[in-house]
Design an enzyme around this catalytic site. Sequence first.
Site, PDB file in Angstrom:
ATOM      1  N   SER A  27      -2.112   5.876  -6.355  1.00 44.06           N
ATOM      2  CA  SER A  27      -2.323   4.433  -6.160  1.00 44.06           C
ATOM      3  C   SER A  27      -2.438   4.145  -4.672  1.00 44.06           C
ATOM      4  O   SER A  27      -2.008   4.958  -3.837  1.00 44.06           O
ATOM      5  CB  SER A  27      -1.117   3.680  -6.741  1.00 44.06           C
ATOM      6  OG  SER A  27      -1.131   2.326  -6.364  1.00 44.06           O
ATOM      7  N   TYR A  83       8.191   2.055  -7.355  1.00 37.46           N
ATOM      8  CA  TYR A  83       6.833   2.413  -7.792  1.00 37.46           C
ATOM      9  C   TYR A  83       6.134   3.188  -6.671  1.00 37.46           C
ATOM     10  O   TYR A  83       5.550   4.254  -6.910  1.00 37.46           O
ATOM     11  CB  TYR A  83       6.047   1.153  -8.150  1.00 37.46           C
ATOM     12  CG  TYR A  83       4.630   1.415  -8.631  1.00 37.46           C
ATOM     13  CD1 TYR A  83       4.391   2.025  -9.866  1.00 37.46           C
ATOM     14  CD2 TYR A  83       3.522   1.068  -7.852  1.00 37.46           C
ATOM     15  CE1 TYR A  83       3.095   2.272 -10.310  1.00 37.46           C
ATOM     16  CE2 TYR A  83       2.223   1.305  -8.291  1.00 37.46           C
ATOM     17  CZ  TYR A  83       2.013   1.910  -9.522  1.00 37.46           C
ATOM     18  OH  TYR A  83       0.737   2.158  -9.967  1.00 37.46           O
TER      19      TYR A  83
HETATM   20  P1  NDP Z   1      -2.175   0.925 -18.724  1.00 34.44           P
HETATM   21  O1  NDP Z   1      -0.850   0.258 -18.913  1.00 34.44           O
HETATM   22  O2  NDP Z   1      -3.367   0.327 -19.374  1.00 34.44           O
HETATM   23  O3  NDP Z   1      -2.087   2.454 -19.156  1.00 34.44           O
HETATM   24  C1  NDP Z   1      -0.928   3.226 -18.983  1.00 34.44           C
HETATM   25  C2  NDP Z   1      -0.987   4.398 -19.911  1.00 34.44           C
HETATM   26  O4  NDP Z   1       0.184   5.202 -19.705  1.00 34.44           O
HETATM   27  C3  NDP Z   1      -1.011   4.006 -21.380  1.00 34.44           C
HETATM   28  O5  NDP Z   1      -2.005   4.751 -22.046  1.00 34.44           O
HETATM   29  C4  NDP Z   1       0.365   4.397 -21.881  1.00 34.44           C
HETATM   30  O6  NDP Z   1       0.286   4.833 -23.236  1.00 34.44           O
HETATM   31  C5  NDP Z   1       0.687   5.555 -20.978  1.00 34.44           C
HETATM   32  N1  NDP Z   1       2.116   5.859 -20.921  1.00 34.44           N
HETATM   33  C6  NDP Z   1       3.114   5.089 -20.420  1.00 34.44           C
HETATM   34  N2  NDP Z   1       4.296   5.693 -20.602  1.00 34.44           N
HETATM   35  C7  NDP Z   1       4.029   6.883 -21.221  1.00 34.44           C
HETATM   36  C8  NDP Z   1       4.825   7.951 -21.672  1.00 34.44           C
HETATM   37  N3  NDP Z   1       6.164   7.941 -21.541  1.00 34.44           N
HETATM   38  N4  NDP Z   1       4.222   9.015 -22.259  1.00 34.44           N
HETATM   39  C9  NDP Z   1       2.889   9.044 -22.428  1.00 34.44           C
HETATM   40  N5  NDP Z   1       2.076   8.049 -22.013  1.00 34.44           N
HETATM   41  C10 NDP Z   1       2.646   6.992 -21.421  1.00 34.44           C
HETATM   42  O7  NDP Z   1      -2.359   0.998 -17.133  1.00 34.44           O
HETATM   43  P2  NDP Z   1      -3.448   1.710 -16.182  1.00 34.44           P
HETATM   44  O8  NDP Z   1      -4.584   2.232 -16.945  1.00 34.44           O
HETATM   45  O9  NDP Z   1      -3.688   0.793 -15.080  1.00 34.44           O
HETATM   46  O10 NDP Z   1      -2.544   2.902 -15.596  1.00 34.44           O
HETATM   47  C11 NDP Z   1      -2.975   4.236 -15.531  1.00 34.44           C
HETATM   48  C12 NDP Z   1      -2.491   4.846 -14.234  1.00 34.44           C
HETATM   49  O11 NDP Z   1      -3.164   4.222 -13.142  1.00 34.44           O
HETATM   50  C13 NDP Z   1      -0.990   4.691 -13.941  1.00 34.44           C
HETATM   51  O12 NDP Z   1      -0.477   5.889 -13.441  1.00 34.44           O
HETATM   52  C14 NDP Z   1      -0.957   3.608 -12.865  1.00 34.44           C
HETATM   53  O13 NDP Z   1       0.175   3.719 -12.031  1.00 34.44           O
HETATM   54  C15 NDP Z   1      -2.243   3.929 -12.123  1.00 34.44           C
HETATM   55  N6  NDP Z   1      -2.760   2.845 -11.304  1.00 34.44           N
HETATM   56  C16 NDP Z   1      -3.157   1.665 -11.869  1.00 34.44           C
HETATM   57  C17 NDP Z   1      -3.601   0.628 -11.080  1.00 34.44           C
HETATM   58  C18 NDP Z   1      -3.974  -0.698 -11.644  1.00 34.44           C
HETATM   59  O14 NDP Z   1      -4.113  -1.666 -10.868  1.00 34.44           O
HETATM   60  N7  NDP Z   1      -4.171  -0.847 -12.958  1.00 34.44           N
HETATM   61  C19 NDP Z   1      -3.689   0.764  -9.632  1.00 34.44           C
HETATM   62  C20 NDP Z   1      -3.281   2.054  -9.130  1.00 34.44           C
HETATM   63  C21 NDP Z   1      -2.831   3.041  -9.948  1.00 34.44           C
HETATM   64  P3  NDP Z   1       1.370   4.560 -24.384  1.00 34.44           P
HETATM   65  O15 NDP Z   1       2.067   3.265 -24.058  1.00 34.44           O
HETATM   66  O16 NDP Z   1       0.541   4.497 -25.620  1.00 34.44           O
HETATM   67  O17 NDP Z   1       2.262   5.763 -24.353  1.00 34.44           O
END
Ligand code: NDP
Length: 244
Positions: free
Chosen positions: A141, A154
């Site tokens: 990020s 975070y």
């Molecule tokens: P979402 O919340 O849409 O996606 C997060 C994903 O992580 C979901 O598919 C969720 O699936 C999964 N997840 C969470 N906890 C677990 C777990 N314990 N085991 C397996 N899967 C897990 O957010 P984003 O798509 O934005 O996030 C994706 C990545 O991008 C993250 O690492 C985030 O920090 C990073 N990011 C996002 C930014 C943004 O502005 N959106 C900016 C910078 C970085 P489920 O709940 O089904 O398990």
Amino acid sequence: MPTSKDTDKVAVITGASSGIGASTARALAAAGYTVALIARRAERIEALAGELDNGSIAIAADVTDRDTLVAAAGRVEKELGRVDVLLNNAGVMLLGPFDAERKDDYKQMLDVNLLGAITATEVFLPLLRAGGGGDLVNLSSVAGRTARPGNGVYAATKWGLNGWSEALRQELQPDVRVIVIEPGAVATELTDHITHEETKRGAEKMYEQMAITPEDIAEIIAFAVTRPKSVSLNEILVRPTVQP
Ligand code: NDP
């Protein structure tokens, strides 16, 4: 016996049930990859596997539970036969002022964002290396390069991810390319889970004003992994143009 052709490429994506993970699954499928979709919400990844309709598989697993990742790797090896890309994307962003009320949030962020990525990598690395090398893509990020009030833990997870990735880049080259993606605001479900109400409202407002799409990030990931093996995009910082 593997069901895929030897020429097929396989990507494993954690956090494939929404946001950047789901969009990247679509982008990599369009680039010819079969995808192992990993997340806890089984119905979401099963629907996505059906949509991709290219032999991609849904595997319910929790990156904080190593046994489920080991079982996932077993299924990938048996059903898809190889791993060319591991995208450590599962993450949570539970922002808020630093105090004891959020101690559970801190543990969850460390367990998922940092330890989850490390565990998924040690579990899948033998498969990634087996085919002669592959790509390890870590979803960091902007918060892996900067920090501000309210995002300390975070940011700690993402700074940690960056430091670990750089060590691995040197350790695993030339067999495995390590690629770090550092997005700014992207419109996904990420802000939905913030437990501190005022911080949540502020984040949602900021995202409404400027966030780019998960497809924007997915295209960049697909571009990075499809470069010639001699070219390594080690670190990609990508913000909405209007993000300060
Ligand atoms: P979402 O919340 O849409 O996606 C997060 C994903 O992580 C979901 O598919 C969720 O699936 C999964 N997840 C969470 N906890 C677990 C777990 N314990 N085991 C397996 N899967 C897990 O957010 P984003 O798509 O934005 O996030 C994706 C990545 O991008 C993250 O690492 C985030 O920090 C990073 N990011 C996002 C930014 C943004 O502005 N959106 C900016 C910078 C970085 P489920 O709940 O089904 O398990």
